[in-house]
Every structure is written in structure tokens, then in C-alpha cells.
Design an enzyme around this catalytic site. Structure first.
Site, mmCIF file in Angstrom:
data_model
loop_
_atom_site.group_PDB
_atom_site.id
_atom_site.type_symbol
_atom_site.label_atom_id
_atom_site.label_comp_id
_atom_site.label_asym_id
_atom_site.label_seq_id
_atom_site.Cartn_x
_atom_site.Cartn_y
_atom_site.Cartn_z
ATOM 1 N N LYS A 190 0.873 -1.173 0.000
ATOM 2 C CA LYS A 190 0.000 0.000 0.000
ATOM 3 C C LYS A 190 0.911 1.225 0.000
ATOM 4 C CE LYS A 190 -3.353 2.561 2.791
ATOM 5 N NZ LYS A 190 -4.164 2.563 4.047
ATOM 6 N N ASP A 231 1.234 5.279 -0.129
ATOM 7 C CA ASP A 231 0.469 6.480 0.210
ATOM 8 C C ASP A 231 1.017 7.725 -0.488
ATOM 9 O OD1 ASP A 231 -1.564 7.906 1.597
ATOM 10 O OD2 ASP A 231 -1.253 6.689 3.392
ATOM 11 N N ARG A 286 -6.654 4.226 -4.972
ATOM 12 C CA ARG A 286 -7.677 4.977 -4.256
ATOM 13 C C ARG A 286 -8.168 6.107 -5.158
ATOM 14 N NH1 ARG A 286 -7.237 5.548 1.168
ATOM 15 N NH2 ARG A 286 -8.627 7.333 0.888
ATOM 16 N N ASP A 299 -10.018 9.681 2.508
ATOM 17 C CA ASP A 299 -10.272 8.552 3.397
ATOM 18 C C ASP A 299 -11.736 8.477 3.817
ATOM 19 O OD1 ASP A 299 -7.579 8.179 3.241
ATOM 20 O OD2 ASP A 299 -7.156 8.596 5.344
#
EC number: 3.2.1.22
Length: 471
Positions: free
Chosen positions: A147, A149, A205, A209
Site C-alpha cells: 500500500k 500512500d 484509491r 479517506d
């Protein structure tokens, strides 16, 4: 007062045929697993990961497909003299290789985290400019998933090209190691990731969030509606906020590369049962990854029975990989305490010729809702066989595990898990071809040409169906 939206989209070849070459051979269906961030944040340890994996296995969830155990931020203590990342010895006394080996020996896959910035979001060393060393660290520790970011990125964003090259650097570095590593971008949809993500990653994504709220607006998530090109993604975005942003993006996802609507909030916070069902159903339908965000040692029975609903998971894991499309959207007058209120209908094709249909009620009261074959098969020409055939309707939530059985499973009654679908023994594709009833729900009727599918949908709830050619 009603406002009406009808989708007429130019569908890419990927959206039409459900075929997208995976850039590394991984991600042929959306990933499933567990990530610690939503519940534990920086309170991470070797013991947490291994205990969680054991619990997921005991609950029968691993064999339903939840196989990635993903360690999020806050695991590092810095870098060694050679520039390689070092795991925090207090949190991970036996090292990351030990964690990976334990997970692999129990048929799990191991995920880790970094950021395409100088630091991670929690202030630990990031991987910007260190891609090759860090990719090799992950490979050396037998990691299966990264993952990646977007914090502390030194201003390296603003155009798709800039962001593409920043994330491609890690993609190239991972490939160079020779180890297959699922690459999950977490750049919040910045710079139109859905246009370029599939060439270098397995998922991306597409928003800020998520938070465990169904409709509540939040100033920290400033974009709403269909603002898919949000310049400041933020965080604390509601479920409906993210879903609406994702609505036009399905045409840019498919086999090997998925729009990631963020981790699941089922069992996190105070969502109602209807909200949790709607949340899980819609994430499944748009082919988002299904990543558990809850503490699996503290699940209530109703949340567990959502995570273990095989008929809904089968929609997500359908091998054609085509995300459902939002066909229509109305605003409604019965708004909730936040002034939010809308209803929607979504539809999408499945690999075996079936169709998935959702009627979503974002209003504040239970209401009758309906749709027709003309709406369900909105891309079909008049006279199409789809419009002139009769379809059997299967309620995808009708055979949900009851709370008594779910409580028995949560109470470590291993015999009770025998009712669950086991995708390790038989894939969802094979189970569908063999008409395993656990994957279809319950037949509740048929829909003939020119007829109307009528139902009642609870507030903040969903009616979720699989349509099959009538037998």
C-alpha cells in the site's frame, strides 16, 4: 422536489469487455483482506497481525477470500547505515520475515505500507527517491502487497504526468525485484489516477479517506456530489460521498486494475445494519477491494454476517470484472439531519450472463422503489433478447447467516463455520457454474418484459438482486 440524473457514458473497451491486461499478472479480481489502520492506526505489532490472522482463519473468512493481512503505517524505526528500512524491534521483535513466514504458512498473504513522499503520513521514513532500496526490502521480507500512500510528496503533484511518474518509480522498482507484489496506490484520486493507474498498479484509491458515516458532510472532505476530479481530497468522507465520486469511474477499471473506495467500515463506528449492508453491497458491486477495517476480535454478529455473505462477495469476485453503473439518481425531499437525501439505481453485467441490480435509498424514510428491464439493460437496443426475455430475481441478502449462528461462530464454534462458502476449495467462478445456492441468494419472483420490479427499501438501505435468465 426531485432532480433526475441519467447516465449516458462513453464506455471504454475495458468497460465493455471487462478485459484489462494486469501489468504484473496480479489483481485478476479485487483484493480481499484486512488492514489495521481504520481501527488501530499506529497501535501495531507483530502480535496484532498474527492474532488477527488466526482469528480471520477461525471465523472462516480466510477461506471466503480475505487473504491479505496488511500492515499499515508506523511499523518502522528508521533506516540502517546502508539506507535500508528497519522494522521497530519493540513492535516486531522477530522481524518482518518472521511475520511473512507465519502468514504464508497459514495460507495468508502479507501486505506492508510506505508513502511516495519523504515521510509516511504518520511521519516515518517514506520511499520517495528510495524506491529501489525499499522495494528490495519488501521483497527480501517476502511481502506480497504494498500500500503506497501520498503524504509529504514535496509538491510532486498537479498534473497526471507528474503523479504518474512518481508512482511509476515504485512500480518499476517492485518489478525489478522479481517478486510478484500487488501494488495498491493510495494517492486519494489526485491527478485523475483512474486514467493512468492500470498501467502501473493493481488498484488505486479514488477519493479521500472513508469514515464510518453514511451521509454526514465534513469540512475535511470538501468535495461532494460527482466531483471526481477533487483538488483537495481530504479525509472523513462519508460512504455516499465516496460512492457518488466513484460513479463515473467504473469504465476505467477492470481485470488487473481496480478503483479502491477505501477500507470497509462494517463493524466500525455506529452505522446501522441497513447502512452496513448498503455499504458492503455497493463496494462489492463497483468492484472495489473488500478490505476489512474492523477489529475482528470484537465484531458483533450482524457485522460478521455481512462480511461472510457469499452471494454478495461473488458479485465482487465475478471474473468479468465489470463495475456496475449508476443508471439513475434522484434527489428526494425527505432529507436526513444533514440535509442529505437521494435514491439511485445501479446495474451491471456478470460473467455467466446474469445481471446485478441495486436500488439504493439514501433518503430518511423507508420507501417503495422500482425499476424495469429497460433501465436495468440501459445499454441494450430495443428488441434485444435481454429486453424480451423473462428474468428470475434472486435476493442476494435473503440467505444471510442469522445472528444466532453468527454468534456461535464468533464464540469459536468451529462446527458452525461449516455452513460458510469455502472459496479455497471451490472458486466463486466454479461455484456459480455449479449453481451453488449460497452464491445466488433466494429466488423471490420473476421479471417479464414490460413489467416493473417493485420493492420497499429501508432508509439508508438497499435492495440487492441477481437477475438470471428464467428457467
Amino acid at each position: 422536489m426531485f432532480a433526475f440524473y441519467f447516465l449516458t457514458a462513453c464506455i471504454s473497451l475495458k468497460g465493455v469487455f471487462g478485459v484489462s491486461p494486469s501489468y504484473n499478472g496480479l489483481g485478476l479480481t479485487p483484493q480481499m483482506g484486512w488492514d489495521n489502520w481504520n481501527t488501530f492506526a499506529c497501535d501495531v505489532s507483530e502480535q496484532l497481525l498474527l492474532d488477527t490472522a488466526d482469528r480471520i482463519s477461525d471465523l472462516g473468512l480466510k477461506d471466503m477470500g480475505y487473504k491479505y493481512i496488511i500492515l499499515d503505517d508506523c511499523w518502522s524505526s528508521g533506516r540502517d547505515s546502508d539506507g535500508f528500512l528497519v522494522a521497530d524491534e519493540q513492535k516486531f521483535p522477530n522481524g518482518m520475515g518472521h511475520v511473512a513466514d507465519h502468514l504464508h504458512n497459514n495460507s495468508f498473504l502479507f501486505g506492508m505500507y510506505s508513502s511516495a513522499g519523504e515521510y509516511t503520513c504518520a511521519g516515518y521514513p517514506g520511499s520517495l527517491g528510495r524506491e529501489e532500496e525499499d522495494a528490495q526490502f519488501f521483497a527480501n521480507n517476502r511481502v506480497d502487497y504494498l500500500k503506497y500512500d501520498n503524504c509529504y510528496n514535496k509538491g510532486q503533484f498537479g498534473t497526471p504526468e507528474i503523479s504518474y511518474h512518481r508512482y511509476k518509480a515504485m512500480s518499476d522498482a517492485l518489478n525489478k525485484t522479481g517478486r510478484p507484489i500487488f501494488y495498491s496506490l493510495c494517492n486519494w484520486g489526485q491527478d485523475l489516477t483512474f486514467y493512468w493507474g492500470s498501467g502501473i498498479a493493481n488498484s488505486w484509491r479514488m477519493s479521500g479517506d472513508v469514515t464510518a458515516e453514511f451521509t454526514r458532510p465534513d469540512s475535511r472532505c470538501p468535495c461532494d456530489g460527482d466531483e471526481y476530479d477533487c483538488k483537495y481530497a481530504g479525509f472523513h468522507c462519508s460512504i455516499m460521498n465516496i460512492l457518488n465520486k466513484a460513479a463515473p469511474m467504473g469504465q476505467n477499471a477492470g481485470v488487473g486494475g481496480w478503483n479502491d473506495l477505501d477500507n470497509l467500515e462494517v463493524g466500525v463506528g455506529n452505522l446501522t445494519d441497513d447502512e452496513e449492508k448498503a455499504h458492503f453491497s455497493m463496494w462489492a458491486m463497483v468492484k472495489s477491494p473488500l478490505i476489512i477495517g474492523a477489529n475482528v476480535n470484537n465484531l458483533k454478529a450482524s457485522s460478521y454476517s455481512i462480511y461472510s455473505q457469499a452471494s454478495v462477495i461473488a458479485i465482487n469476485q465475478d471474473s468479468n470484472g465489470i463495475p456496475a453503473t449508476r443508471v439513475w439518481r434522484y434527489y428526494v425531499s425527505d432529507t436526513d439531519e444533514y440535509g442529505q437525501g437521494e435514491i439511485q439505481m445501479w446495474s451491471g453485467p456478470l460473467d455467466n450472463g446474469d445481471q446485478v441490480v441495486a436500488l439504493l435509498n439514501g433518503g430518511s424514510v423507508s420507501r417503495p422503489m422500482n425499476t424495469t428491464l429497460e433501465e436495468i439493460f440501459f445499454d441494450s437496443n430495443l428488441g434485444s433478447k435481454k429486453l424480451t426475455s423473462t428474468w428470475d430475481i434472486y435476493d442476494l441478502w435473503a440467505n444471510r447467516v442469522d445472528n444466532s449462528t453468527a454468534s456461535a461462530i464468533l464464540g469459536r464454534n468451529k462446527t458452525a463455520t461449516g455452513i460458510l462458502y469455502n472459496a479455497t476449495e471451490q472458486s466463486y467462478k466454479d461455484g456459480l457454474s455449479k449453481n451453488d445456492t449460497r452464491l445466488f441468494g433466494q429466488k423471490i419472483g420473476s421479471l417479464s418484459p414490460n413489467a416493473i420490479l417493485n420493492t420497499t427499501v429501508p432508509a439508508h438501505g438497499i435492495a440487492f438482486y441477481r437477475l438470471r435468465p428464467s428457467s
